[in-house]
Design a protein around this motif. Sequence first.
Motif, PDB file in Angstrom:
ATOM      1  N   THR A   1      -4.393   5.915 -31.321  1.00 23.98           N
ATOM      2  CA  THR A   1      -4.892   4.901 -30.448  1.00 23.98           C
ATOM      3  C   THR A   1      -5.466   4.676 -29.309  1.00 23.98           C
ATOM      4  OG1 THR A   1      -2.192   4.068 -31.111  1.00 23.98           O
ATOM      5  CG2 THR A   1      -2.728   3.106 -29.005  1.00 23.98           C
ATOM      6  N   PHE A   2      -5.717   5.868 -28.615  1.00 19.41           N
ATOM      7  CA  PHE A   2      -5.878   5.925 -27.556  1.00 19.41           C
ATOM      8  C   PHE A   2      -8.030   5.491 -27.711  1.00 19.41           C
ATOM      9  CE2 PHE A   2      -2.887   8.175 -26.990  1.00 19.41           C
ATOM     10  CZ  PHE A   2      -2.524   7.596 -25.894  1.00 19.41           C
TER      11      PHE A   2
ATOM     12  N   PRO B   1       1.736   1.395 -24.390  1.00 16.88           N
ATOM     13  CA  PRO B   1       0.723   1.926 -23.211  1.00 16.88           C
ATOM     14  C   PRO B   1      -0.521   1.676 -23.370  1.00 16.88           C
ATOM     15  CG  PRO B   1       2.788   3.675 -23.410  1.00 16.88           C
ATOM     16  CD  PRO B   1       3.065   3.452 -24.490  1.00 16.88           C
ATOM     17  N   ALA B   2      -1.179   1.867 -24.245  1.00 19.41           N
ATOM     18  CA  ALA B   2      -2.665   1.598 -24.452  1.00 19.41           C
ATOM     19  C   ALA B   2      -2.944   0.610 -25.522  1.00 19.41           C
ATOM     20  CB  ALA B   2      -2.941   2.656 -26.149  1.00 19.41           C
TER      21      ALA B   2
ATOM     22  N   ALA C   1      -0.950   8.274 -19.088  1.00 16.87           N
ATOM     23  CA  ALA C   1      -2.095   8.994 -18.507  1.00 16.87           C
ATOM     24  C   ALA C   1      -3.337   8.956 -19.783  1.00 16.87           C
ATOM     25  CB  ALA C   1      -2.013  10.461 -18.004  1.00 16.87           C
ATOM     26  N   MET C   2      -3.299   8.831 -21.036  1.00 15.75           N
ATOM     27  CA  MET C   2      -4.370   9.249 -21.646  1.00 15.75           C
ATOM     28  C   MET C   2      -4.785   7.145 -22.020  1.00 15.75           C
ATOM     29  SD  MET C   2      -3.795  11.380 -24.391  1.00 15.75           S
ATOM     30  CE  MET C   2      -2.121  11.260 -25.154  1.00 15.75           C
ATOM     31  N   SER C   3      -3.662   5.939 -21.656  1.00 12.04           N
ATOM     32  CA  SER C   3      -3.991   4.773 -21.305  1.00 12.04           C
ATOM     33  C   SER C   3      -4.970   4.592 -20.266  1.00 12.04           C
ATOM     34  CB  SER C   3      -3.420   4.180 -21.397  1.00 12.04           C
ATOM     35  OG  SER C   3      -2.230   4.432 -22.544  1.00 12.04           O
ATOM     36  N   PHE C   4      -4.296   4.825 -19.097  1.00 11.59           N
ATOM     37  CA  PHE C   4      -5.778   4.561 -18.286  1.00 11.59           C
ATOM     38  C   PHE C   4      -6.557   5.374 -18.305  1.00 11.59           C
ATOM     39  CE2 PHE C   4      -2.188   2.966 -16.943  1.00 11.59           C
ATOM     40  CZ  PHE C   4      -1.653   1.692 -15.488  1.00 11.59           C
ATOM     41  N   CYS C   5      -6.815   5.851 -18.573  1.00 12.26           N
ATOM     42  CA  CYS C   5      -7.868   7.382 -18.919  1.00 12.26           C
ATOM     43  C   CYS C   5      -9.587   5.945 -20.100  1.00 12.26           C
ATOM     44  CB  CYS C   5      -8.053   8.313 -19.757  1.00 12.26           C
ATOM     45  SG  CYS C   5      -9.429   9.180 -20.163  1.00 12.26           S
ATOM     46  N   VAL C   6      -8.234   4.990 -20.501  1.00 14.60           N
ATOM     47  CA  VAL C   6      -9.433   4.585 -21.969  1.00 14.60           C
ATOM     48  C   VAL C   6      -9.801   3.507 -21.145  1.00 14.60           C
ATOM     49  CG1 VAL C   6      -8.407   2.766 -23.548  1.00 14.60           C
ATOM     50  CG2 VAL C   6      -8.073   5.121 -23.817  1.00 14.60           C
ATOM     51  N   ALA C   7      -9.089   2.692 -20.254  1.00 20.09           N
ATOM     52  CA  ALA C   7      -8.747   1.500 -19.539  1.00 20.09           C
ATOM     53  C   ALA C   7     -10.662   1.555 -18.595  1.00 20.09           C
ATOM     54  CB  ALA C   7      -7.734   1.166 -18.191  1.00 20.09           C
TER      55      ALA C   7
END
Length: 738
Positions: free
Chosen positions: A542-543, A622-623, A693-699
């Motif tokens: 998903t990310f 989150p993503a 954590a991973m979602s904001f990395c994608v952002a």
Amino acid sequence: MSYKINTTLIIGLGLIGGSLAKVLRHNRQFGQIIGFDRDSDETQLGVESGVIDSAATSLPDAVSIADLIILAVPVKAMENVLTDIAPFISEETLITDVGSTKANVVAAAHRVFGTIPTGFVPGHPIAGSEKSGVAAADETLFEQHKVILTPLAESSSAAVTILTSMWQSTGAEVLVMEIDKHDEVLAATSHLPHMLAFSLVDTLAQEQDNNTDIFRYAAGGFRDFTRIAGSDPTMWHDICLANKDALLTQLDRFTTGLANLRTAIECSDSETMLGTFTRARAAREHFSRILSGTAYSQDMSDKQVTFRAQPGGSVSGKIRVPGDKSISHRSIMLGSLADGVTEVTGFLEGEDSLATLQSFRDMGVVIEGPNDGEVTIYGVGLNGLKEPPGPLYVGNSGTSMRLLSGLLAAQAFDTELTGDASLTKRPMGRVADPLRLMGAEIETAENGRPPLKIKGGQALSGIHYDMPMASAQVKSCLLLAGLYADGETSVTEPAPTRDHTERMLTGFGYPVKQNGSTAAVSAGGQLHASRIDVPADISSATFFMVAAAIAPGSDLTLEHVGINPTRIGIINILRLMGADLELLNEREVGGEPVADIHIRYAPLKGIHIPEDQVPLAIDEFPALFVAAACAEGTTVVSGAEELRVKESDRIQAMVDGLKTLGVDIEGTPDGAIIKGGPMGGGVIESHDDHRIAMSFCVASLRATDTITINECANVATSFPGFVELAQTAGIKVEKEEG
Ligand code: S3P
């Protein structure tokens, strides 16, 4: 109380005292370093070799002028030294020690002082070598070692702060612990191994005839194992007496374990031998990973991992994300309970699924691997689990705790399930309550929180349960308990949730009745070992799907992703938002549908996410919040109150984080309203939640400034290698560990 350190007095210039003096003298943050040793030659050598600034000629004088006193004398000498210095210390004097046992030092302090001074904070650096004396002083001795402080109720927090920074200035990592816990942990991890090393070398040395040969031919293993037998005998004599009770307990446990191994060897009992060796090997790896390299802490959140993501970029190429977490958990559980050997490939080597794996090892199952995703499980049959040696620690993993609780409720032995700080806040009443209806005896902490104490030997009866929430974990828990319950156990879900348990039970030859939204099992069946090919986890994919969907220029293929219909909410929702996403090469692998997912950038639009898709995409929100923040228009999430009881309150964490980036977002009790628009940078708290954590990395792909994400250690629970894979795909993220 505020402390000012102009003069530090180190009493005892042995290896530890000398080394500490040397670093402190070098970094100059703790004033003049005065040394005192009852052996005046050592003190003299300390001055000559530059370890200390000056030698104390009179102890009372030195104590009177010292702002900080460090007692680096053997534990046995501590009481005498405290008696000598007590009359000369003032209220502002900070005192610590470096003794490797703590209860006896504190008892001595009580006897000497009556009331413990607020500046007294006992400590213990876990560092050393076989060398001794000031000549061996080594400035790097504490670097990357742990120091445990055991503040007392009387210790002032200012004193703890200063001593923490003193030890940090030596390059050490400081942990705070209760005294009893410290002594118990040290007895097991330090004092017991020293006893074994001393005893082994002594035993071999007593072989009259050929001891020279034995030592001459001793290979690396012997040398590694017995290195610590070169340590100071007097010091160890004192430590044994100082920590007698805790050490005796550990020695007894060890003696029993060794006797069991002896019997296994005598009887050529390969299963017990292999079981002991594979469990031990795995436990060593497991603890160094789950406990972030330390046996002194049970919490990953102790480890500071920060992600720093630079703005912009796009994602492209072909990548494969790690194995499905839900399926990996279940492969270990059912493989362990099956008759025969189950081979698993594609297993997720993340901390959550490894926690499940370790739990089954603790219950006597021989499991080889994981080795590049391959795991071999020597099933023990439905009634073959053994009582674990202690509580089963499952770290951050809600799935382990909830599914295991169903299984354990039906075993003949008692168990306790514990987890990390985040898991300890999550609701377990949702499994404990229906299990109790089946006849289970389960004790929880307040409000149904972990730990779970499960009483063995209960006869369970099947029930019909209408689940109040759409939860695959609750459903799976009850079905697993149902394998042991009298009559039929059936569960009706209010909305479809992931059905991996039902599919895998069927794959293992165990009958599952599926009638609309109700799944049912009865006891009396058998699980037959199977092969399991774990597909890549759609939740981890998903990310990258969201990354490609929001970053112009992206063109990405995700290989071999599980597309079980109960998991594809993310695909449905992204398509509704206008994503350009196609499924290629659809196939079925071991009872689970799989495809390659090809996704290219296309502008997204805001939608009201259909509520029937929520349970099918529960881990993906989150993503999805990030996708919504990059979409044109407003996205409404509703019916997603379950997000509030995940690894963190994911609604709150995403609302707070996106607001930090300047997004117009409003939280609601069961979701959020998110207006798409530009995103800046900022510092994000992930609350130890891997998916936040991973979602904001994608952002960061759409941000205009750097995004720093705190508390990212738990990304390893579900997605080991995330940062490296994200970099490969084109996300400009770096990991910092500190
Ligand atoms: C899971 C079920 C879901 C999901 C979790 C894994 C499973 O939890 O969020 O990550 O493997 O059964 P709930 O059952 O609490 O919805």
